[in-house]
Design an enzyme around this catalytic site. Structure first.
Site, PDB file in Angstrom:
ATOM      1  N   LYS A  21      42.057  58.553  41.566  1.00 20.10           N
ATOM      2  CA  LYS A  21      43.199  59.272  40.981  1.00 20.10           C
ATOM      3  C   LYS A  21      42.849  59.791  39.588  1.00 20.10           C
ATOM      4  CE  LYS A  21      46.445  58.010  44.086  1.00 20.10           C
ATOM      5  NZ  LYS A  21      47.200  58.927  44.914  1.00 20.10           N
ATOM      6  N   LYS A  71      30.240  49.303  37.388  1.00 20.23           N
ATOM      7  CA  LYS A  71      30.775  48.897  36.079  1.00 20.23           C
ATOM      8  C   LYS A  71      29.854  47.942  35.310  1.00 20.23           C
ATOM      9  CE  LYS A  71      35.739  49.569  36.675  1.00 20.23           C
ATOM     10  NZ  LYS A  71      37.056  48.937  36.614  1.00 20.23           N
ATOM     11  N   ASP A  83      33.222  45.919  21.426  1.00 14.91           N
ATOM     12  CA  ASP A  83      33.447  44.463  21.530  1.00 14.91           C
ATOM     13  C   ASP A  83      34.209  44.107  22.803  1.00 14.91           C
ATOM     14  OD1 ASP A  83      32.194  44.165  19.149  1.00 14.91           O
ATOM     15  OD2 ASP A  83      34.020  43.904  17.960  1.00 14.91           O
ATOM     16  N   ASP A 108      40.121  48.654  30.587  1.00 15.42           N
ATOM     17  CA  ASP A 108      40.978  48.039  31.619  1.00 15.42           C
ATOM     18  C   ASP A 108      41.924  46.990  31.029  1.00 15.42           C
ATOM     19  OD1 ASP A 108      40.245  49.490  33.847  1.00 15.42           O
ATOM     20  OD2 ASP A 108      38.660  48.103  34.452  1.00 15.42           O
ATOM     21  N   ALA A 135      38.764  36.565  40.413  1.00  9.55           N
ATOM     22  CA  ALA A 135      37.776  36.265  39.369  1.00  9.55           C
ATOM     23  C   ALA A 135      36.703  37.343  39.312  1.00  9.55           C
ATOM     24  CB  ALA A 135      37.163  34.888  39.627  1.00  9.55           C
ATOM     25  N   GLY A 137      35.748  41.620  38.285  1.00  8.60           N
ATOM     26  CA  GLY A 137      35.732  42.389  37.041  1.00  8.60           C
ATOM     27  C   GLY A 137      37.127  42.619  36.481  1.00  8.60           C
ATOM     28  N   ASN A 158      40.662  31.468  42.550  1.00  7.42           N
ATOM     29  CA  ASN A 158      39.882  32.472  43.270  1.00  7.42           C
ATOM     30  C   ASN A 158      39.352  31.877  44.561  1.00  7.42           C
ATOM     31  OD1 ASN A 158      38.712  35.121  43.294  1.00  7.42           O
ATOM     32  ND2 ASN A 158      36.722  34.145  43.108  1.00  7.42           N
ATOM     33  N   THR A 160      36.523  32.212  45.939  1.00  6.40           N
ATOM     34  CA  THR A 160      35.220  31.601  45.659  1.00  6.40           C
ATOM     35  C   THR A 160      35.325  30.883  44.315  1.00  6.40           C
ATOM     36  OG1 THR A 160      34.241  33.496  46.777  1.00  6.40           O
ATOM     37  CG2 THR A 160      32.732  32.108  45.505  1.00  6.40           C
ATOM     38  N   TYR A 225      47.225  49.143  43.337  1.00  6.84           N
ATOM     39  CA  TYR A 225      48.194  50.243  43.348  1.00  6.84           C
ATOM     40  C   TYR A 225      47.925  51.129  44.554  1.00  6.84           C
ATOM     41  CZ  TYR A 225      44.170  52.677  41.471  1.00  6.84           C
ATOM     42  OH  TYR A 225      42.908  53.174  41.310  1.00  6.84           O
ATOM     43  N   GLY A 246      50.583  48.249  39.505  1.00 11.15           N
ATOM     44  CA  GLY A 246      49.249  48.579  38.988  1.00 11.15           C
ATOM     45  C   GLY A 246      49.067  50.016  38.523  1.00 11.15           C
TER      46      GLY A 246
HETATM   47  P1  NAP Z   1      35.915  42.711  42.509  1.00 13.69           P
HETATM   48  O1  NAP Z   1      35.107  42.461  41.273  1.00 13.69           O
HETATM   49  O2  NAP Z   1      35.247  43.141  43.754  1.00 13.69           O
HETATM   50  O3  NAP Z   1      36.756  41.353  42.800  1.00 13.69           O
HETATM   51  C1  NAP Z   1      37.540  41.254  43.947  1.00 13.69           C
HETATM   52  C2  NAP Z   1      38.388  39.983  43.866  1.00 13.69           C
HETATM   53  O4  NAP Z   1      39.228  39.924  45.025  1.00 13.69           O
HETATM   54  C3  NAP Z   1      37.576  38.694  43.862  1.00 13.69           C
HETATM   55  O5  NAP Z   1      38.243  37.726  43.098  1.00 13.69           O
HETATM   56  C4  NAP Z   1      37.583  38.316  45.346  1.00 13.69           C
HETATM   57  O6  NAP Z   1      37.376  36.950  45.580  1.00 13.69           O
HETATM   58  C5  NAP Z   1      38.978  38.695  45.736  1.00 13.69           C
HETATM   59  N1  NAP Z   1      39.099  38.906  47.160  1.00 13.69           N
HETATM   60  C6  NAP Z   1      38.609  39.954  47.883  1.00 13.69           C
HETATM   61  N2  NAP Z   1      38.907  39.789  49.188  1.00 13.69           N
HETATM   62  C7  NAP Z   1      39.591  38.618  49.290  1.00 13.69           C
HETATM   63  C8  NAP Z   1      40.161  37.905  50.381  1.00 13.69           C
HETATM   64  N3  NAP Z   1      40.106  38.372  51.641  1.00 13.69           N
HETATM   65  N4  NAP Z   1      40.797  36.745  50.117  1.00 13.69           N
HETATM   66  C9  NAP Z   1      40.865  36.257  48.855  1.00 13.69           C
HETATM   67  N5  NAP Z   1      40.340  36.889  47.791  1.00 13.69           N
HETATM   68  C10 NAP Z   1      39.709  38.055  47.994  1.00 13.69           C
HETATM   69  O7  NAP Z   1      37.035  43.823  42.236  1.00 13.69           O
HETATM   70  P2  NAP Z   1      37.744  44.154  40.841  1.00 13.69           P
HETATM   71  O8  NAP Z   1      37.029  45.257  40.177  1.00 13.69           O
HETATM   72  O9  NAP Z   1      37.945  42.881  40.121  1.00 13.69           O
HETATM   73  O10 NAP Z   1      39.135  44.758  41.349  1.00 13.69           O
HETATM   74  C11 NAP Z   1      40.139  43.939  41.921  1.00 13.69           C
HETATM   75  C12 NAP Z   1      41.364  44.773  42.234  1.00 13.69           C
HETATM   76  O11 NAP Z   1      41.937  45.264  41.022  1.00 13.69           O
HETATM   77  C13 NAP Z   1      41.079  46.018  43.097  1.00 13.69           C
HETATM   78  O12 NAP Z   1      42.111  46.164  44.017  1.00 13.69           O
HETATM   79  C14 NAP Z   1      41.109  47.160  42.101  1.00 13.69           C
HETATM   80  O13 NAP Z   1      41.514  48.387  42.697  1.00 13.69           O
HETATM   81  C15 NAP Z   1      42.184  46.654  41.144  1.00 13.69           C
HETATM   82  N6  NAP Z   1      42.050  47.264  39.820  1.00 13.69           N
HETATM   83  C16 NAP Z   1      43.115  47.999  39.384  1.00 13.69           C
HETATM   84  C17 NAP Z   1      43.053  48.599  38.153  1.00 13.69           C
HETATM   85  C18 NAP Z   1      44.230  49.389  37.684  1.00 13.69           C
HETATM   86  O14 NAP Z   1      44.058  50.204  36.758  1.00 13.69           O
HETATM   87  N7  NAP Z   1      45.405  49.201  38.245  1.00 13.69           N
HETATM   88  C19 NAP Z   1      41.904  48.470  37.342  1.00 13.69           C
HETATM   89  C20 NAP Z   1      40.830  47.691  37.822  1.00 13.69           C
HETATM   90  C21 NAP Z   1      40.925  47.100  39.083  1.00 13.69           C
HETATM   91  P3  NAP Z   1      35.892  36.372  45.836  1.00 13.69           P
HETATM   92  O15 NAP Z   1      35.302  36.178  44.470  1.00 13.69           O
HETATM   93  O16 NAP Z   1      36.120  35.128  46.589  1.00 13.69           O
HETATM   94  O17 NAP Z   1      35.154  37.418  46.630  1.00 13.69           O
END
Ligand code: NAP
Length: 278
Positions: A21, A71, A83, A108, A135, A137, A158, A160, A225, A246
């Site tokens: 987006k 990232k 920082d 973020d 847990a 990014g 989390n 994991t 979102y 979100g």
């Molecule tokens: P990421 O680093 O890939 O982390 C994904 C997280 O989701 C991990 O904690 C993972 O757990 C967990 N997860 C994935 N599948 C799962 C399942 N089936 N059951 C339980 N836990 C599960 O991704 P990220 O960058 O942190 O992003 C996470 C979310 O935030 C995404 O949906 C992203 O679109 C959103 N986000 C939104 C914004 C915004 O501006 N609104 C900004 C950044 C991110 P494990 O460690 O166990 O794999």
């Protein structure tokens, strides 16, 4: 015709990227503030990142947003790192300086906290604990921003557990770790719950954690979102909780990026929110 090098052109890079987006947001502001420039999406595969960044710089782009899966790596390719990007351990925004240097930032956490403050201004005055689900990014950005506001304890759950423990090692004793399957036990003590997992994304797995037991005065925020409210937020809203979606985080994280590239601090307005929520 707009030519790269003659206009201020920025980009978002990642893969997949078609769903992003970010072009909608930045093009809206470019038009709003009548800035000659553009913002494009470029698909960059993981093994091409270290070539793509200098190539964009050489072509005269002014910077780029960085999204999944680049990232963490992007921060290593920068000459300077803010920082807050160091705290989060990754970059979502690169600024290509005129002297050829690259600055990496991560907005973020700023986007998250600005959105939370707007959606639930009294969240800090509510009695209870803060629970972060996830847990990855995004969770790191959320925790870093929450700690910066002065909160003293955040419980991370989390799937994991080892990844949650990494966050405790990184952020220290303000972060506590609880079992993913035990999270429901935290509900009755929670003042703020943040879903920072990817559960609930459109075409992805749904959040499976039941919300039964959440108090009506808990604030529930979901980073995920899409065109619809997530099932997690919907359930929380129906339980009487104040909810924060979100989209606002997405819009607010874009503000400092746009300001650095184009020199104008843009406003997040309801028209843009509507445009991005479609
Ligand atoms: P990421 O680093 O890939 O982390 C994904 C997280 O989701 C991990 O904690 C993972 O757990 C967990 N997860 C994935 N599948 C799962 C399942 N089936 N059951 C339980 N836990 C599960 O991704 P990220 O960058 O942190 O992003 C996470 C979310 O935030 C995404 O949906 C992203 O679109 C959103 N986000 C939104 C914004 C915004 O501006 N609104 C900004 C950044 C991110 P494990 O460690 O166990 O794999």
């Amino acid at each position: 015709m707009k030519a790269i090098g003659e206009n201020q052109i920025a980009a978002v890079i990642g893969t997949p990227i078609a769903h992003s987006k970010s072009p909608v947001i930045h093009r809206y502001w470019l038009q709003q503030y009548q800035i000659r420039g553009d913002y494009i999406a470029i698909k960059v595969e993981p093994d091409k990142l270290s070539v793509a960044i200098p190539a964009m710089q050489t072509l005269g782009l002014i910077g780029c947003n960085v999204t999944i899966p680049h990232k963490e790596k992007a921060i290593q390719l920068a000459d300077e790192v803010t920082d807050r990007a160091v705290q989060i351990g990754s970059a979502n925004c690169l600024i290509f300086e005129e002297n050829g240097r690259i600055e990496a930032d991560n907005t973020d956490g700023y986007g998250f906290i600005t959105n939370l403050n707007e959606g639930a201004p009294d969240w800090q005055h509510r009695d209870g604990e803060i629970v972060v689900l996830g847990a990855g990014g995004a969770a790191r950005a959320v925790i870093s921003a929450l700690i910066a506001t002065g909160v003293s304890k955040i419980t991370v759950c989390n799937r994991t557990r080892a990844r949650a423990q990494n966050l405790r090692r990184f952020f220290g004793e303000k972060v506590a770790v609880e079992e993913w399957r035990q999270v429901g036990k935290l509900w009755e003590r929670a003042a703020l719950v943040v879903n920072a997992t990817s559960l609930g994304m459109e075409q992805g797995a749904e959040m499976t954690i039941p919300i039964e037991g959440l108090k009506a005065d808990t604030v529930v925020s979901d980073l995920v979102y899409g065109s619809k409210e997530t099932a997690f937020l919907r359930a929380a809203r129906r339980a009487g909780c104040q909810t924060v979606g979100g989209v606002g985080m997405l819009l607010h994280q874009a503000v400092p990026c746009f300001e650095r590239w184009y020199g104008v601090k843009p406003e997040v307005d309801s028209k843009l929110e509507k445009l991005v929520s479609q």
